[in-house]
Scaffold this active site. Structure first.
Site, PDB file in Angstrom:
ATOM      1  N   GLY A 175       0.812  -1.217   0.000  1.00 42.17           N
ATOM      2  CA  GLY A 175       0.000   0.000   0.000  1.00 42.17           C
ATOM      3  C   GLY A 175       0.838   1.256   0.000  1.00 42.17           C
ATOM      4  N   CYS A 176       1.938   1.215   0.736  1.00 46.32           N
ATOM      5  CA  CYS A 176       2.812   2.392   0.845  1.00 46.32           C
ATOM      6  C   CYS A 176       3.565   2.636  -0.459  1.00 46.32           C
ATOM      7  CB  CYS A 176       3.798   2.193   1.989  1.00 46.32           C
ATOM      8  SG  CYS A 176       3.007   1.757   3.558  1.00 46.32           S
ATOM      9  N   SER A 177       3.980   1.565  -1.112  1.00 48.51           N
ATOM     10  CA  SER A 177       4.772   1.684  -2.334  1.00 48.51           C
ATOM     11  C   SER A 177       3.925   1.943  -3.570  1.00 48.51           C
ATOM     12  CB  SER A 177       5.601   0.410  -2.551  1.00 48.51           C
ATOM     13  OG  SER A 177       6.526   0.226  -1.504  1.00 48.51           O
TER      14      SER A 177
END
Length: 203
Positions: free
Chosen positions: A94-96
């Site tokens: 999700g962060c990437s």
């Protein structure tokens, strides 16, 4: 002879009891992490608009695996309008795929809104943060990737969570002007509330 048998029986029973007690201790359930988290984390209340960003020292990884450098966060953001966003983990899906890219592509728009610096925070170590910034294109876009490995900032902001693997920072974004929080975006309802488009819409 009877006395010898009795003594042997007592010794055997004692040994068996010892083994059973030891086995029971070995297989007793370990205390849950949450049972000690409230004491161990000892967090402040969650950050809100009007709060001052705490003076903490973070670590910034260097190229070619150089020794990480200490960064005084209060000094870094003093006199500037900055965007700070935090993720639970570098290189995580999700962060990437969403959170970080939203800030990479929004750099020019943020600057047009007066944001002079964007900072990405996570509790991963400085080497991991440097690698993530370099390979994601975030560092080339001008984003600073700072490690809160000791979770001092996350704890002071009241945004620390424990996971089975490591202590992590809750997902959030904020805008601070001269060290004072002017906008805060929580992921409690939707992760996308912390992405750059939502931040830009509020500026």
């Amino acid at each position: 002879h009877i006395e010898s048998i009795s003594a042997s029986t007592i010794m055997l029973r004692s040994l068996l009891l010892f083994v059973l007690v030891a086995a029971g201790a070995a297989f007793s359930p370990l205390p849950k992490a949450n049972a000690r988290s409230s004491t161990a984390l000892n967090m402040a209340d969650e950050v809100k608009v009007g709060d001052k960003i705490p003076a903490v020292t973070l670590q910034e990884g260097q190229a070619d695996y150089g020794r990480p450098e200490a960064v005084d966060l209060a000094e870094l953001i003093s006199g500037k309008k900055v965007a700070i966003f935090a993720v639970p983990g570098a290189f995580t899906p999700g962060c990437s795929k969403s959170h970080l890219p939203s800030f990479i592509t929004a750099q020019e728009e943020l600057k047009a809104k007066g944001v002079e610096l964007t900072i990405c925070i996570a509790t991963n170590d400085a080497f991991v943060m440097e690698a993530w910034g370099r390979t994601s294109g975030g560092a080339d876009a001008g984003i600073r990737f700072l490690s809160d490995a000791n979770a001092e900032l996350s704890k002071a902001l009241g945004l620390l969570i424990e996971s089975p693997v490591m202590v992590r920072t809750k997902r959030f974004s904020l805008i601070a002007d001269d060290g004072v929080v002017t906008h805060f975006f929580s992921a409690d309802n939707e992760a996308s509330d912390t992405w750059a488009p939502n931040v830009l819409a509020a500026l």
